[in-house]
Design an enzyme around this catalytic site. Structure first.
Site, PDB file in Angstrom:
ATOM      1  N   HIS A  58       0.818  -1.215   0.000  1.00  0.00           N
ATOM      2  CA  HIS A  58       0.000   0.000   0.000  1.00  0.00           C
ATOM      3  C   HIS A  58       0.850   1.263   0.000  1.00  0.00           C
ATOM      4  CE1 HIS A  58       0.255  -0.437   4.527  1.00  0.00           C
ATOM      5  NE2 HIS A  58       0.313   0.877   4.460  1.00  0.00           N
ATOM      6  N   ASP A 193       1.296  -7.838   2.005  1.00  0.00           N
ATOM      7  CA  ASP A 193       1.388  -6.388   1.838  1.00  0.00           C
ATOM      8  C   ASP A 193       2.849  -5.951   1.676  1.00  0.00           C
ATOM      9  OD1 ASP A 193       0.965  -3.691   1.806  1.00  0.00           O
ATOM     10  OD2 ASP A 193      -0.293  -3.628   3.583  1.00  0.00           O
ATOM     11  N   SER A 626       4.081   1.866   8.482  1.00  0.00           N
ATOM     12  CA  SER A 626       3.793   0.986   7.354  1.00  0.00           C
ATOM     13  C   SER A 626       5.076   0.718   6.583  1.00  0.00           C
ATOM     14  CB  SER A 626       2.765   1.635   6.426  1.00  0.00           C
ATOM     15  OG  SER A 626       1.502   1.687   7.021  1.00  0.00           O
TER      16      SER A 626
END
Length: 690
Positions: A58, A193, A626
């Protein structure tokens, strides 16, 4: 830089085998030299001697999307460069290394207590620029000064910024975003991810603009990758650039977040998501246009929902109230703290004022001002302010050049049908409040062309009469501007409404909102300083502010509700189980399904022969973490951080070790996808496997 002083002992007690000097050092290569700020808001880590970098899917999705088209849909199908020539450049993308940090509090804060807040901010800015200029003189480095503890301390960060970053690999979106919005901020997870990039440098190994002549960057440090896996209660450490936390807020602030701010913002975002879903699910081209927009809206819609639930479950408000009673009793009992006697009373008064204006502020910032056409229309002010004599001259040419560029970017990812419905929903939300809360001038404007009963019709009329949602008409105007173009723009309903919205917000709501917050800034700074003085036995970590931080914890599951216990890891079998639900977010690639059914997990399998996908631990993370590397006790890479559990999202405000879990992609699942699924084993062979 404070690890040895504050944390090393505790980290060693939990099982860490390396030292604080191994983690952060200015005298030798250390782990900090393998961690980067990826873009403006994520973290990445170096995993090879040739500049190979891993971050979240992402985090790299915008670059993947930009390279995608209906003919080459890398977002849908994935992308893998099988050699260096196939790696794709990404103009504008940067990665930033921290070279060193330095406490500059004394230089910044001298005399600040004698001046007002506006003068204080200006002086801090001026001194910061001076310090940075001195620090980077004669080097290719960059720098910035960041405040800590609400402006009670300041630190210099000297950085190195690389600008030639190329896309190397990414799994299909169905894998990189497996679970979609259903699983976002949730556990159990089975999301792969991750995405891969490579840093390129000039022949001197220093930052350089993109060039075909650039070569892979040779890092000062890169991380060994562990194939051994982890087990329950193992030490773990997350290293990255967390974005923003507010751990030291008063109970008054937290109460407003739980009872005022979050419920309204959640409602507004839900209305937008409903419209997005309707059209994105029906048209793949619309999906590609709105994938990033949807993700941006959805992410915090769910986050705020979990945050509210978590704060209530943790009884955060009540605990802060009790803490404040202890604080106040200590202040009242000691003359040396007399200056802090009224701090809580003053905070309460200001948050009560803020609570009265916050709903209208959010109805604009989360609602009316997010209407895409009106945001675009507002950008035409520079054109509307031109005189007829400016057209064809330098001033007019520059204004038109910028508008052409911004318009091309806007229309590329714009679908007016969505915007019409979103606009109607946001206006209805605004008028859904009691009439007494709506400013008279706002009502007067709507009486001239809008009504609560005919919002959809009025919105459609505005769109149909405006040229600003029509790319062809707008580009014709900008390509052949004349004095009538300026007149017509002033008469355009969308432009008029945009000007009204933005001016009303800036001159009334934002003005009052800013005034209250300008009073809260010094109060919150004083309150945090007071806490550190009055209750010194407590450890105070500076709130996250997108600077390099370490979090540590242990591998463990958790109990979200009564009689519910979550295991700390998931396996690839969970993908097949979720896929049986038949939901689009759980779609599975045929090749992945085939490989799972063959059970060919190779060296990436756990000792029981299963392929683990994700795990949870009690590390305190937030947005910006992240893509952060997750390490074992030996400093080896065991996973890639990508999310938090829904019940623990309140950790930005209140950390509860019983609820908060960071969610990590097991590095072995990542490697298995690269090797077995993608057939890109050459990338794995670049790494140092342990």
């Amino acid at each position: 830089m404070l690890l040895k002083e504050l944390n090393e002992k505790d980290m060693k007690k939990m099982g860490m085998k390396i030292s604080a000097e191994d983690i952060y050092s200015v005298n030798k290569s250390s782990m900090k030299d393998g961690v980067v700020l990826f873009g403006a808001g994520c973290t990445g880590e170096l995993v090879s001697a040739e500049g190979l970098l891993i971050t979240n899917h992402h985090c790299g999705s915008e670059q993947i999307r930009v390279h995608s088209s209906l003919g080459n849909d890398y977002l849908k199908d994935g992308f893998w460069a099988m050699n260096r020539l196939e790696e794709l450049p990404n103009p504008g993308l940067t990665v930033t290394f921290i070279i060193r940090m330095e406490d500059v509090t004394k230089r910044i804060t001298e005399g600040l207590d004698k001046i007002g807040e506006v003068e204080r901010e200006a002086l801090v800015t001026r001194r910061s620029l001076e310090i940075v200029k001195e620090a980077i003189a004669g080097t290719h480095y960059e720098g910035l000064v960041k405040s800590m503890y609400n402006g009670n301390e300041y630190y210099l960060f000297v950085t190195e910024v690389f600008k030639d970053i190329r896309l190397v690999g990414a799994p299909p979106n169905s894998m990189g975003n497996f679970g979609g919005d259903i699983d976002n901020w949730s556990w159990p997870r089975h999301t792969s991810d991750f995405s891969m990039f490579r840093i390129y440098a000039g022949k001197d190994n220093q930052p350089a603009e993109y060039s075909a002549e650039n070569i892979p960057f040779v890092p000062r440090h890169y991380f060994p990758v562990s194939l051994k896996g982890i087990k329950e209660n193992d030490f773990t450490m997350v290293y990255g650039f967390p974005g923003r936390t507010n751990e030291y807020l008063s109970s008054y602030a937290v109460e407003q977040i739980v009872n005022v701010n979050n419920p309204l913002k959640i409602s507004l975002r839900k209305k937008k998501l409903d419209v997005y879903n309707k059209y994105m699910n029906a048209d793949r081209e619309v999906y590609l246009k709105y994938a990033k927009k949807y993700s941006g809206v959805s992410n915090y819609h769910k986050k705020w929902s979990g945050e509210t639930k978590g704060l209530k479950k943790a009884a955060a408000i009540e605990k802060k109230v009790n803490y404040e009673k202890i604080f106040q009793s200590k202040v009242d009992a000691s003359p040396q703290f007399a200056g802090y006697k009224d701090i809580l009373t003053e905070l309460k008064a200001e948050y009560e004022k803020l609570g009265r204006i916050q709903p209208e502020y959010d109805l604009f910032s989360e609602g009316l001002l997010t209407i895409e056409l009106l945001k675009h229309a507002n950008s035409f002010r520079s054109f509307a302010e031109l005189k007829a004599s400016d057209i064809g001259k330098e001033k007019g040419i520059e204004v038109i050049r910028k508008l052409k560029a911004s318009s091309l970017a806007f229309y590329k990812d714009y679908y007016p049908v969505i915007d019409r419905e979103v606009m109607a929903a946001m206006i209805m939300a605004y008028f859904g409040r009691p009439e007494s809360d709506i400013a008279p001038e706002f009502m007067q404007f709507y009486k001239n062309g809008f009504s609560k009963d005919g919002v959809s019709t009025a919105v459609n009329t505005m769109f149909d009469s405006s040229i600003l949602d029509d790319e062809v008409a707008v580009m014709e105007m900008l390509n052949s501007p004349d004095s009538m173009s300026i007149v017509n723009l002033h008469e355009d309903v969308a432009y008029q409404l945009a000007v009204f919205y933005y001016d009303y917000f800036r001159n009334t709501i934002q003005k009052d909102f800013t005034a209250i917050n300008n009073r809260l800034i010094p109060l919150n700074r004083q309150y945090l300083r007071a806490q550190r003085e009055v209750i010194p036995e407590k450890k105070y970590y500076p709130d996250a502010n997108s600077t390099l931080r370490v979090a540590f914890g242990k591998v463990e599951g958790y109990s979200p509700n009564d009689a519910v216990e979550y295991n700390w890891f998931t396996t690839i079998d969970g993908i097949l189980e979720k896929n049986r639900e038949g939901l689009a977010d759980y779609a599975i690639e045929p090749r992945l399904k085939e490989l799972v059914e063959k059970r060919d997990f190779g060296v990436y399998a756990d000792k029981d022969g299963e392929l683990r996908t994700c795990f949870t631990a009690s590390n305190h993370t937030t947005g910006g973490n992240s893509g952060s590397p997750v390490f074992n006790a030996n400093g080896e890479l065991v996973g890639i951080n990508f999310d938090r559990n829904w019940e623990g999202t309140m950790s930005d405000i209140y950390y509860d070790i019983n609820q908060v879990r960071n969610i990590t992609l097991d590095i072995r699942y990542c490697l298995w996808i690269i090797d077995k699924y993608a057939g890109a084993g050459h990338l794995v062979r670049e790494m140092s496997l342990k």
